[in-house]
Design a protein around this motif. Structure first.
Motif, PDB file in Angstrom:
ATOM      1  N   ALA A  86       6.733  -3.645   2.879  1.00 53.60           N
ATOM      2  CA  ALA A  86       6.355  -2.626   1.897  1.00 53.60           C
ATOM      3  C   ALA A  86       6.494  -1.235   2.493  1.00 53.60           C
ATOM      4  CB  ALA A  86       4.915  -2.860   1.432  1.00 53.60           C
ATOM      5  N   ILE A  90       9.282   1.375   0.963  1.00 53.37           N
ATOM      6  CA  ILE A  90       8.825   2.656   0.417  1.00 53.37           C
ATOM      7  C   ILE A  90       9.487   3.810   1.151  1.00 53.37           C
ATOM      8  CG2 ILE A  90       6.810   4.164   0.192  1.00 53.37           C
ATOM      9  CD1 ILE A  90       5.150   1.621  -0.333  1.00 53.37           C
ATOM     10  N   LEU A 125       5.358   6.232  -5.339  1.00 50.89           N
ATOM     11  CA  LEU A 125       5.921   5.116  -4.591  1.00 50.89           C
ATOM     12  C   LEU A 125       4.886   4.395  -3.735  1.00 50.89           C
ATOM     13  CD1 LEU A 125       9.446   6.420  -3.530  1.00 50.89           C
ATOM     14  CD2 LEU A 125       8.902   4.550  -5.080  1.00 50.89           C
ATOM     15  N   ASP A 126       3.764   5.056  -3.441  1.00 49.73           N
ATOM     16  CA  ASP A 126       2.702   4.353  -2.716  1.00 49.73           C
ATOM     17  C   ASP A 126       2.193   3.151  -3.508  1.00 49.73           C
ATOM     18  OD1 ASP A 126       2.706   5.851  -0.433  1.00 49.73           O
ATOM     19  OD2 ASP A 126       1.168   7.257  -1.118  1.00 49.73           O
ATOM     20  N   ASP A 127       2.289   3.236  -4.831  1.00 59.53           N
ATOM     21  CA  ASP A 127       1.832   2.127  -5.670  1.00 59.53           C
ATOM     22  C   ASP A 127       2.753   0.918  -5.586  1.00 59.53           C
ATOM     23  OD1 ASP A 127      -0.391   3.486  -6.585  1.00 59.53           O
ATOM     24  OD2 ASP A 127       0.666   4.390  -8.270  1.00 59.53           O
ATOM     25  N   LEU A 128       3.856   1.047  -4.870  1.00 63.46           N
ATOM     26  CA  LEU A 128       4.761  -0.092  -4.727  1.00 63.46           C
ATOM     27  C   LEU A 128       4.230  -1.115  -3.722  1.00 63.46           C
ATOM     28  CD1 LEU A 128       7.479  -0.911  -5.934  1.00 63.46           C
ATOM     29  CD2 LEU A 128       8.613   0.113  -3.960  1.00 63.46           C
ATOM     30  N   GLU A 129       3.265  -0.711  -2.897  1.00 65.74           N
ATOM     31  CA  GLU A 129       2.740  -1.631  -1.882  1.00 65.74           C
ATOM     32  C   GLU A 129       2.083  -2.866  -2.493  1.00 65.74           C
ATOM     33  OE1 GLU A 129      -0.022  -1.630   2.154  1.00 65.74           O
ATOM     34  OE2 GLU A 129       0.247   0.205   0.984  1.00 65.74           O
ATOM     35  N   TYR A 131       2.844  -4.361  -5.105  1.00 67.76           N
ATOM     36  CA  TYR A 131       3.928  -5.213  -5.614  1.00 67.76           C
ATOM     37  C   TYR A 131       4.441  -6.130  -4.509  1.00 67.76           C
ATOM     38  CZ  TYR A 131       8.604  -6.432  -7.306  1.00 67.76           C
ATOM     39  OH  TYR A 131       9.736  -7.106  -7.669  1.00 67.76           O
ATOM     40  N   SER A 301       0.634  -4.296  -9.537  1.00 71.24           N
ATOM     41  CA  SER A 301       1.985  -3.885  -9.157  1.00 71.24           C
ATOM     42  C   SER A 301       2.685  -3.078 -10.251  1.00 71.24           C
ATOM     43  CB  SER A 301       2.828  -5.121  -8.843  1.00 71.24           C
ATOM     44  OG  SER A 301       2.978  -5.924 -10.002  1.00 71.24           O
ATOM     45  N   ASP A 303       2.135  -0.192 -11.637  1.00 67.94           N
ATOM     46  CA  ASP A 303       2.380   1.217 -11.330  1.00 67.94           C
ATOM     47  C   ASP A 303       3.549   1.364 -10.364  1.00 67.94           C
ATOM     48  OD1 ASP A 303       0.250   1.906 -12.928  1.00 67.94           O
ATOM     49  OD2 ASP A 303      -1.188   1.902 -11.275  1.00 67.94           O
ATOM     50  N   GLY A 304       3.588   0.493  -9.357  1.00 67.16           N
ATOM     51  CA  GLY A 304       4.699   0.541  -8.403  1.00 67.16           C
ATOM     52  C   GLY A 304       6.018   0.182  -9.047  1.00 67.16           C
ATOM     53  N   ALA A 308       9.228   2.538  -9.051  1.00 65.16           N
ATOM     54  CA  ALA A 308      10.514   2.078  -8.520  1.00 65.16           C
ATOM     55  C   ALA A 308      11.623   2.257  -9.551  1.00 65.16           C
ATOM     56  CB  ALA A 308      10.409   0.611  -8.103  1.00 65.16           C
TER      57      ALA A 308
END
Length: 591
Positions: A86, A90, A125-129, A131, A301, A303-304, A308
């Protein structure tokens, strides 16, 4: 965005490696889940039947302990891999978004709301973690553990397998319904967060002006309203997430209960043995677990996923055509602006309009004109950051003043940007200063020695006075954007950096805008020094003292768009006026 968007694998190497690792650990987990259920069933069933005792259980305990330890080890590997991947993904997406944003240029960034891009590459993009850490592993486990355990159940008991096969599709159906609703809230949350970020950045940038006008309280209401809207969308997302978790748990519990009823009936009538019944009962929840977790983790996930998707939209945005020819040596090249006009974004105006200018090697050319006429835009055209909407920038072999060019030269649009920028030093009104020492920012290396040339340059720009005020001189540490220096001191630092460089072309954007009369003299000295070094200087100027230092002065004009001319500039062209280089001479802008 799809549950596993192919663009994620295409644009990030870390995602491809992570998918491979997770698929492998998923297959191992499926085997260990089946082994654990069968070992427990074979250990417990004979004890319940009374056909075996502790000695029989003791022989199976080492194998069971090994399986449990392996499951824990696989989980540790999968979790650590998820966090590392992750972080890498990111970082890769941030780098690609920023790189593409720079390649698309300032005009695109202004049109696409720069603060929204800033929010995207930071908080978005921090919200991709989640996911990667929660959703994607469960998705891959659903593709491995679920079919593997269902196949084992089918081999053990047909009725239980059919019950699972009929009830299992209910979970994905409800997941899809919940996912559609959650994705909507996630998109709204990201959009609200971007608007909030844009409002805050604009407020902070203009806080000094608002405070001077006594209107600093006005934007607070708007920021507060956006903050409350962000809270509402976040709470709505969480509400859907909690409800979805409850629904999925209820469905899986009902499905497992139906399997248990079938197993109980089979045991009562003697159609299955206790070992098979216990194994099926332990495997049934494992069939539903990955799919249930996919639905439960989708909200975390969402938000991520939305961020993305926006990142891919930026990364895949087509680039404007770029030249491939190497840039000529600017020490022997005239830069000719031939009737350059640029359409101002958001305004029915050409700014600049029909600009004619010629930058000759070793001379200083000043761009003058009213605010909004397009002086900074003209400088961006020369820098190669903007493409003129009409006219062209040509690079022709240098000729003496008054002589006609020997050839039409090369269009700047045909030149490789990297080779062009390598010959240019740019000093904007807000210079780029990275966190680190003054030495690193001026000399390019924190360990570089301060020689006589650096001291002379600092004296010419007045930066030696700034160094005298800093606690550690050249080794004083500056914060992000030059925190620790005033705006005028930052400009002196950037001027010193340009003076120490060897770039043939130096572009100065209002270098005296934030300086008093005494500091202004240092800027004038620096301009003289640049000219003495044989370097070409393009300066945007308002103050008469700086204009008087120029060899040539060009007045930049704007013009409102006339619908009758088809949005094409067609009036007489702006021309340049030679100016004496003497400090005491006056150079009047072209009327």
């Amino acid at each position: 965005m799809k549950p596993l968007d192919p663009r994620l694998l295409r644009h990030t190497r870390g995602a491809r490696r992570y998918i491979l690792i997770t698929a492998t650990t998923g297959a191992v987990t499926a085997a260990l889940v089946v082994a654990q259920a069968l070992l427990i069933a074979h250990a417990v069933a004979p004890v319940i039947d009374g056909t075996a005792g502790w000695a029989h259980v003791a022989t199976l305990l080492p194998a069971l302990a090994a399986v449990v330890a392996l499951r824990a080890g696989v989980l540790v590997v999968q979790e650590s891999s998820a966090h590392r991947s992750a972080t890498h993904v990111i970082a890769e997406l941030r780098e690609q978004v920023l790189t593409r944003t720079v390649e698309l240029g300032p005009r695109w960034l202004a049109a696409e709301q720069g603060p929204a891009v800033v929010t995207l590459v930071t908080r978005g993009l921090d919200d991709l973690e989640p996911y990667f850490v929660r959703y994607l592993p469960q998705l891959l486990l659903a593709a491995t553990v679920t079919p593997a355990t269902l196949a084992v159940v089918l081999g053990l008991n047909l009725v239980a397998a059919l019950t699972i096969a009929f009830t299992l599709p209910l979970i994905p159906v409800f997941m899809w319904l919940i996912g559609v609703l959650t994705q909507k809230f996630a998109a709204e949350r990201l959009a609200t967060m971007q608007r909030l970020g844009a409002q805050l950045m604009d407020l902070l940038a203009g806080l000094g002006t608002l405070k001077a006008l006594g209107r600093e309280q006005g934007p607070g209401a708007r920021v507060g309203e956006l903050g409350r809207a962000y809270t509402r969308t976040t709470m709505a997302t969480l509400r859907v997430a909690f409800l979805s978790g409850a629904v999925l748990e209820f469905l899986s519990s009902i499905a497992v209960a139906l399997v248990a009823v079938g197993i109980g009936t089979g045991l009562v009538y003697g159609r299955i043995d206790l070992v098979t019944g216990l194994a099926v009962l332990m495997l049934a929840p494992e069939v539903y677990r990955p799919i249930r977790e996919v639905g439960a983790q989708f909200h975390a996930s969402a938000d991520g996923i939305a961020a993305a998707a926006q990142s891919f939209a930026v990364i895949e945005h087509p680039l404007p055509p770029r030249g491939t020819r190497p840039a000529p040596d600017l020490r022997q090249t005239d830069i000719v602006l031939d009737a350059v006009s640029v359409a101002a974004p958001g305004r029915a105006t050409w700014a600049p309009w029909q600009l004619e200018a010629r930058l000759r090697p070793g001379r200083v050319l000043a761009l003058v004109g009213p605010s909004g006429a397009g002086k900074s835009t003209a400088a961006s055209v020369v820098l190669g950051l903007l493409t003129p909407d009409d006219g062209a920038v040509r690079l022709v072999p240098a000729t003496p003043a008054g002589d006609s060019p020997a050839s039409a030269g090369v269009s700047l649009s045909d030149v490789d940007p990297a080779s062009w920028w390598a010959q240019i030093a740019w000093v904007p009104q807000r210079p780029v200063i990275v966190p680190g020492t003054v030495r690193a920012n001026v000399l390019g290396d924190a360990a570089a020695a301060v020689d006589d040339r650096a001291r002379v340059a600092a004296h010419d720009t007045g930066f030696d006075e700034v160094l005298a005020q800093l606690p550690h001189g050249w080794d004083s540490v500056l914060g992000q954007g030059g925190v620790g220096l005033s705006l005028g001191q930052r400009q002196r630092l950037a001027l010193t950096r340009a003076l120490l460089g060897t770039h043939p072309l130096v572009v100065l954007d209002e270098p005296t805008a934030h300086l008093d009369a005494r500091a202004e003299e240092h800027v004038l000295t620096a301009v003289d020094r640049l000219r003495a070094q044989g370097r070409t200087v393009l300066v945007i100027a308002h103050r008469q003292a700086l204009i008087a230092r120029a060899d040539d002065v060009v007045t930049v004009r704007s013009r409102a768009t006339d619908p009758a001319d088809g949005d094409r500039p067609d009036a007489p062209r702006t021309t340049s006026t030679p100016s004496p280089t003497s400090a005491s001479a006056r150079a009047e802008p072209t009327p």
